[in-house]
Design a protein around this motif. Structure first.
Motif, short mmCIF file in Angstrom:
data_model
loop_
_atom_site.label_atom_id
_atom_site.label_comp_id
_atom_site.label_asym_id
_atom_site.label_seq_id
_atom_site.Cartn_x
_atom_site.Cartn_y
_atom_site.Cartn_z
N LEU A 141 6.55 -7.09 -2.21
CA LEU A 141 6.57 -5.76 -2.79
C LEU A 141 7.82 -4.92 -2.49
CD1 LEU A 141 2.88 -4.73 -2.02
CD2 LEU A 141 3.80 -5.66 -4.15
N VAL A 142 8.81 -5.50 -1.85
CA VAL A 142 9.98 -4.73 -1.44
C VAL A 142 10.65 -4.03 -2.63
CG1 VAL A 142 11.59 -6.67 -1.56
CG2 VAL A 142 12.09 -4.76 -0.07
N LYS A 143 10.98 -2.77 -2.42
CA LYS A 143 11.71 -2.00 -3.43
C LYS A 143 13.13 -1.71 -2.97
CE LYS A 143 8.36 -1.76 -6.31
NZ LYS A 143 8.38 -2.59 -7.48
N ASN A 144 13.28 -1.36 -1.70
CA ASN A 144 14.62 -1.13 -1.14
C ASN A 144 14.53 -1.14 0.38
OD1 ASN A 144 13.35 1.29 -0.70
ND2 ASN A 144 14.99 2.56 -1.47
N ILE A 178 14.09 -0.28 7.68
CA ILE A 178 12.84 0.09 7.02
C ILE A 178 12.83 -0.53 5.61
CG2 ILE A 178 11.39 1.99 6.21
CD1 ILE A 178 11.73 1.93 9.24
N ILE A 179 11.78 -1.29 5.35
CA ILE A 179 11.61 -1.89 4.02
C ILE A 179 10.56 -1.06 3.30
CG2 ILE A 179 10.87 -3.94 2.77
CD1 ILE A 179 11.80 -5.60 5.20
N SER A 180 10.97 -0.41 2.21
CA SER A 180 10.04 0.37 1.40
C SER A 180 9.34 -0.56 0.45
CB SER A 180 10.78 1.47 0.63
OG SER A 180 11.35 2.38 1.53
N LEU A 181 8.01 -0.50 0.45
CA LEU A 181 7.23 -1.41 -0.38
C LEU A 181 6.91 -0.84 -1.75
CD1 LEU A 181 4.76 -2.76 2.31
CD2 LEU A 181 7.02 -3.60 1.67
N LEU A 182 6.77 0.45 -1.86
CA LEU A 182 6.47 1.07 -3.14
C LEU A 182 7.42 2.24 -3.34
CD1 LEU A 182 2.58 1.11 -2.87
CD2 LEU A 182 3.96 -0.50 -4.15
N GLU A 214 6.38 -15.75 5.46
CA GLU A 214 5.33 -15.74 4.44
C GLU A 214 3.96 -15.89 5.04
OE1 GLU A 214 6.23 -18.48 1.32
OE2 GLU A 214 8.16 -17.57 0.94
N ASP A 215 3.87 -15.94 6.36
CA ASP A 215 2.60 -16.06 7.06
C ASP A 215 1.72 -14.87 6.70
OD1 ASP A 215 0.51 -16.34 8.80
OD2 ASP A 215 1.71 -16.25 10.62
N ALA A 216 0.57 -15.15 6.16
CA ALA A 216 -0.32 -14.09 5.66
C ALA A 216 -0.84 -13.17 6.76
CB ALA A 216 -1.50 -14.71 4.92
N SER A 217 -0.71 -13.58 8.03
CA SER A 217 -1.23 -12.74 9.10
C SER A 217 -0.27 -11.61 9.47
CB SER A 217 -1.51 -13.59 10.35
OG SER A 217 -0.31 -14.10 10.87
N THR A 218 0.88 -11.57 8.85
CA THR A 218 1.84 -10.51 9.16
C THR A 218 2.05 -9.61 7.95
OG1 THR A 218 3.80 -11.72 8.38
CG2 THR A 218 3.12 -12.11 10.66
N GLY A 219 2.54 -8.42 8.19
CA GLY A 219 2.88 -7.52 7.10
C GLY A 219 4.11 -7.98 6.35
N GLU A 220 4.83 -8.95 6.92
CA GLU A 220 6.05 -9.43 6.28
C GLU A 220 5.76 -10.12 4.96
OE1 GLU A 220 8.63 -11.65 8.84
OE2 GLU A 220 8.58 -10.10 10.38
N ALA A 221 4.62 -10.81 4.84
CA ALA A 221 4.28 -11.49 3.60
C ALA A 221 4.15 -10.48 2.46
CB ALA A 221 3.00 -12.29 3.76
N ILE A 241 4.55 3.15 1.42
CA ILE A 241 4.26 2.19 2.47
C ILE A 241 5.59 1.59 2.91
CG2 ILE A 241 3.15 0.01 2.99
CD1 ILE A 241 0.98 0.74 1.03
N HIS A 242 5.74 1.44 4.24
CA HIS A 242 6.97 0.88 4.79
C HIS A 242 6.64 -0.25 5.75
CE1 HIS A 242 9.24 4.30 3.28
NE2 HIS A 242 8.32 5.11 3.81
N TYR A 243 7.58 -1.14 5.89
CA TYR A 243 7.49 -2.17 6.92
C TYR A 243 8.81 -2.10 7.68
CZ TYR A 243 6.96 -6.52 9.37
OH TYR A 243 6.86 -7.44 10.36
N ALA A 244 8.76 -2.09 9.00
CA ALA A 244 9.97 -1.97 9.82
C ALA A 244 10.31 -3.30 10.48
CB ALA A 244 9.78 -0.90 10.89
#
Length: 187
Positions: free
Chosen positions: A169-172, A181-185, A157-164, A23-26
């Motif tokens: 869970l950020v790994k790298n 790209i923020i890798s979550l797992l 930290e707003d729960a309505s966004t994927g940023e929270a 899972i990624h967050y951009a």
């Protein structure tokens, strides 16, 4: 609430164990640019005893993520320089180009620009070129110190966004053209 979050994380992790994806967050270049415009107002007074006093103010800072240099962010901006010296008071505009390495700080949930380096500077006044070159090392060190202490982007930290979720869970992180790209797992 905490139990629900743990359950969601376990379900997501279980689903991903069988897959070879993560899972990624951009974070987009535009999001970084918006944060730079809102949060960064760098000013610096530099004194060269007996020679000059300079007031430097950086504005109009924009980023180019991973476009010119792999894994780096290039920042372009303009700055005003007011100089008071033995020759009187003078002002000029500088165009700056900076290069930095984005690094994620897990404790602050923020992307910092480390190893900041001023790679190009042009002055609108040719007669102040030598003074600009004299100020260059001081300016370079000041910018590096500033961006080491002030994040370029902070995950909300707003729960309505994927940023929270990304913040927890950020790994790298990985730099791609136009985004971080923020890798979550782990993959």
């Amino acid at each position: 609430m905490k139990k629900i979050l743990i359950a969601v994380i376990l379900i997501i992790n279980t689903l991903l164990i069988g897959c070879d994806t993560a899972i990624h967050y951009a974070v987009s270049e535009q999001a970084i640019n918006d944060a730079l415009q809102k949060r960064h107002h760098f000013t610096k007074d530099i004194q060269l005893p007996g020679l000059a006093d300079a007031h430097f103010e950086l504005h109009d800072l924009t980023s180019a993520i991973g476009r010119e240099a792999p894994d780096k962010i290039i920042l372009n901006g303009t700055a005003s320089l007011d100089l008071k010296s033995l020759l009187g008071r003078q002002s000029t505009t500088l165009n700056l180009k900076l290069q930095a390495l984005p690094v994620f700080d897990k404790t602050r949930g923020a992307i910092f620009l480390r190893d900041m380096e001023l790679i190009d500077m042009t002055l609108s006044s040719r007669k102040l070129h030598s003074v600009g070159q004299t100020l260059l090392p001081y300016l370079n060190q000041s910018l590096r110190s500033y961006f080491n202490q002030h994040p370029a982007y902070v995950l909300r930290e707003d729960a309505s966004t994927g940023e929270a979720l990304a913040k927890k869970l950020v790994k790298n992180i990985e730099v791609k053209p136009g985004e971080i790209i923020i890798s979550l797992l782990n993959e």
